[in-house]
Design a protein around this motif. Structure first.
Motif, PDB file in Angstrom:
ATOM      1  N   ILE A 187       0.976  -1.102  -0.044  1.00 30.68           N
ATOM      2  CA  ILE A 187      -0.020   0.077   0.100  1.00 30.68           C
ATOM      3  C   ILE A 187       0.979   1.222  -0.096  1.00 30.68           C
ATOM      4  O   ILE A 187       1.633   1.319   0.759  1.00 30.68           O
ATOM      5  N   ASN A 188       0.649   2.237  -0.902  1.00 32.58           N
ATOM      6  CA  ASN A 188       1.294   3.444  -1.192  1.00 32.58           C
ATOM      7  C   ASN A 188       0.581   4.466  -0.580  1.00 32.58           C
ATOM      8  O   ASN A 188      -0.596   4.812  -1.146  1.00 32.58           O
ATOM      9  N   ILE A 189       0.970   5.081   0.460  1.00 36.49           N
ATOM     10  CA  ILE A 189      -0.213   6.392   1.054  1.00 36.49           C
ATOM     11  C   ILE A 189       0.439   7.722   0.696  1.00 36.49           C
ATOM     12  O   ILE A 189       1.640   8.083   0.625  1.00 36.49           O
ATOM     13  N   VAL A 190      -0.553   8.498  -0.185  1.00 35.43           N
ATOM     14  CA  VAL A 190      -0.116   9.770  -0.488  1.00 35.43           C
ATOM     15  C   VAL A 190      -1.224  10.648  -0.144  1.00 35.43           C
ATOM     16  O   VAL A 190      -2.430  10.271   0.572  1.00 35.43           O
ATOM     17  N   ASN A 191      -0.947  11.961  -0.270  1.00 35.38           N
ATOM     18  CA  ASN A 191      -1.541  13.096   0.346  1.00 35.38           C
ATOM     19  C   ASN A 191      -2.679  13.838  -0.615  1.00 35.38           C
ATOM     20  O   ASN A 191      -1.914  14.134  -1.763  1.00 35.38           O
ATOM     21  N   LEU A 192      -3.836  14.252  -0.340  1.00 33.29           N
ATOM     22  CA  LEU A 192      -4.220  15.267  -1.097  1.00 33.29           C
ATOM     23  C   LEU A 192      -4.378  16.513  -0.292  1.00 33.29           C
ATOM     24  O   LEU A 192      -4.420  17.701  -1.054  1.00 33.29           O
ATOM     25  N   ASP A 193      -4.580  16.554   1.116  1.00 35.30           N
ATOM     26  CA  ASP A 193      -4.767  17.646   1.936  1.00 35.30           C
ATOM     27  C   ASP A 193      -5.756  18.661   1.365  1.00 35.30           C
ATOM     28  O   ASP A 193      -6.811  18.057   0.787  1.00 35.30           O
ATOM     29  N   HIS A 194      -5.859  20.025   1.192  1.00 31.99           N
ATOM     30  CA  HIS A 194      -7.067  20.845   0.672  1.00 31.99           C
ATOM     31  C   HIS A 194      -6.680  20.977  -0.749  1.00 31.99           C
ATOM     32  O   HIS A 194      -7.615  21.536  -1.435  1.00 31.99           O
ATOM     33  N   LEU A 195      -5.819  20.544  -1.397  1.00 33.90           N
ATOM     34  CA  LEU A 195      -5.507  20.384  -2.914  1.00 33.90           C
ATOM     35  C   LEU A 195      -6.555  19.876  -3.652  1.00 33.90           C
ATOM     36  O   LEU A 195      -6.698  19.803  -4.736  1.00 33.90           O
ATOM     37  N   GLY A 196      -7.135  18.745  -3.008  1.00 31.91           N
ATOM     38  CA  GLY A 196      -8.271  18.127  -3.742  1.00 31.91           C
ATOM     39  C   GLY A 196      -9.532  18.811  -4.088  1.00 31.91           C
ATOM     40  O   GLY A 196     -10.053  18.725  -5.458  1.00 31.91           O
ATOM     41  N   ILE A 197      -9.624  19.912  -3.194  1.00 34.64           N
ATOM     42  CA  ILE A 197     -10.793  20.654  -3.269  1.00 34.64           C
ATOM     43  C   ILE A 197     -10.490  21.829  -4.590  1.00 34.64           C
ATOM     44  O   ILE A 197     -11.128  21.802  -5.589  1.00 34.64           O
ATOM     45  N   VAL A 224       6.210  15.708  -4.189  1.00 36.88           N
ATOM     46  CA  VAL A 224       6.593  14.421  -3.484  1.00 36.88           C
ATOM     47  C   VAL A 224       5.745  13.894  -2.422  1.00 36.88           C
ATOM     48  O   VAL A 224       5.365  14.869  -1.421  1.00 36.88           O
ATOM     49  N   GLY A 225       5.349  12.710  -2.391  1.00 38.79           N
ATOM     50  CA  GLY A 225       4.326  12.395  -1.349  1.00 38.79           C
ATOM     51  C   GLY A 225       2.667  12.715  -1.512  1.00 38.79           C
ATOM     52  O   GLY A 225       2.075  12.346  -0.837  1.00 38.79           O
ATOM     53  N   LYS A 226       2.476  13.488  -2.890  1.00 33.02           N
ATOM     54  CA  LYS A 226       1.117  13.869  -2.977  1.00 33.02           C
ATOM     55  C   LYS A 226       0.541  12.920  -4.046  1.00 33.02           C
ATOM     56  O   LYS A 226       1.359  12.350  -5.057  1.00 33.02           O
TER      57      LYS A 226
END
Length: 328
Positions: free
Chosen positions: A8-18, A73-75
């Motif tokens: 499993i590779n965990i990446v972030n969206l944060d507020h950037l998804g909106i 990186v990481g997103k």
């Protein structure tokens, strides 16, 4: 069957998804690609690069362009920007080539096309628009002309004024930094929500009085706009009023104009009417400055009037003391 944790590779969206969702809804990527064009070997399109630039700008992080790819990186770049897009592909070379393409296509035309699509998508009302300029101060040394090695090959179909490099020079600084060189951003926003509809970059010493009418005309041609244009007193000159024939506008009349001072002084007490806001009075007068019929609304504030009278009394007292000293 459950997938093992090691796969499993965990990446972030944060507020950037909106933010990415709003960009997709207004079809920014598609509009940019249509205006700029896509080459067959491009793995990341110019529209996707612009989307990445916007996400980076709203990422609460300031970094040089050569570190642009490290921001992602990481997103979840594939989810945010597009299928197959990786942080390594968003390097400074790719960003630089995309910026050159935006310049060749014309930044004002590109911005207006995107704004037009967004305004229609979100049903922004344009009964009135507001025009103003801002200065952006910069540090460092800037050459007054481009060297031949730095010249960008331009597209003959693009507008000539977009191809000319702006001059980063000293000028009137809105952010109180006259020691720094600057450039000017002219912006037109909607009266409904202050949505930016038009943007133009000018020289650092550009005069609002000489460019405001040209900006309004360019905007009106691109938007087929018939509403009211609102701007500050820089718009009010005899030349500008003549050039705005057929347009609806509201601005402030500067008291540096002699006829304005005369008309205000000629207002009688019976001409004033109480305003809806307590402590204010208004008077409507007519003018034909620059041979154009106009309606002026003069506003008087009781608080400001008392403060002005107090200041005048202090000046009279000071001059009286000075005269008395001279007499002695």
């Amino acid at each position: 069957m459950n997938q093992p944790l090691s796969g499993i590779n965990i990446v972030n969206l944060d507020h950037l998804g909106i933010v990415a969702g709003i960009i997709d809804e207004m079809e920014l990527v598609e509009e940019v690609n249509k205006k700029v064009g896509i080459k067959t070997k491009e793995t990341v399109s110019p529209g996707q690069v612009m989307k990445a630039i916007i996400l980076n700008g709203l990422g609460f992080l300031s970094a040089p362009i050569y570190l642009f790819d490290t921001f992602f990186v990481g997103k979840a770049t594939e989810h945010l920007i597009g299928e197959g897009v990786t942080p390594e592909q968003l390097n400074d070379d790719r960003i630089g080539r995309a910026l050159d393409k935006y310049h060749q296509a014309g930044t004002t035309q590109l911005f207006t096309a995107i704004a037009l699509k967004a305004a229609k998508k979100f049903q922004v009302e344009m009964n009135s628009v507001h025009l103003d300029s801002s200065s952006i101060s910069v540090e460092g040394a800037y050459k007054t002309c481009q060297e031949k090695s730095q010249d960008i090959e331009t597209d003959s179909s693009g507008p000539a004024d977009e191809m000319k490099a702006i001059k980063i020079v000293h000028g009137y600084s809105r952010d109180k930094r006259p020691d720094l060189k600057q450039f000017i951003i002219d912006t037109i926003v909607s009266g409904d929500g202050d949505v930016p509809l038009y943007l133009k970059i000018d020289d650092g010493n550009a005069d609002d009085k000489s460019v405001f009418v040209a900006r309004l005309k360019e905007f009106k041609n691109q938007w087929t706009f018939d509403g009211i244009c609102v701007a500050d007193s820089a718009l009010y000159t005899a030349e500008n009023l003549s050039a705005m024939a057929g347009m609806k506008w509201i601005t402030r009349v500067p008291l540096s104009i002699k006829s304005a001072r005369q008309k205000i002084s000629a207002i009688e007490d019976k001409d004033w009417e109480s305003a809806q806001i307590k402590g204010y009075k208004i008077a409507a007068i007519t003018s034909e400055y620059a041979n154009i019929k106009q309606r002026w609304i003069v506003v008087e504030s009781d608080i400001r009037k008392q403060a002005a009278l107090k200041k005048i009394a202090q000046q009279v007292e000071k001059q009286l003391e000075s005269a008395s000293d001279s007499l002695r």
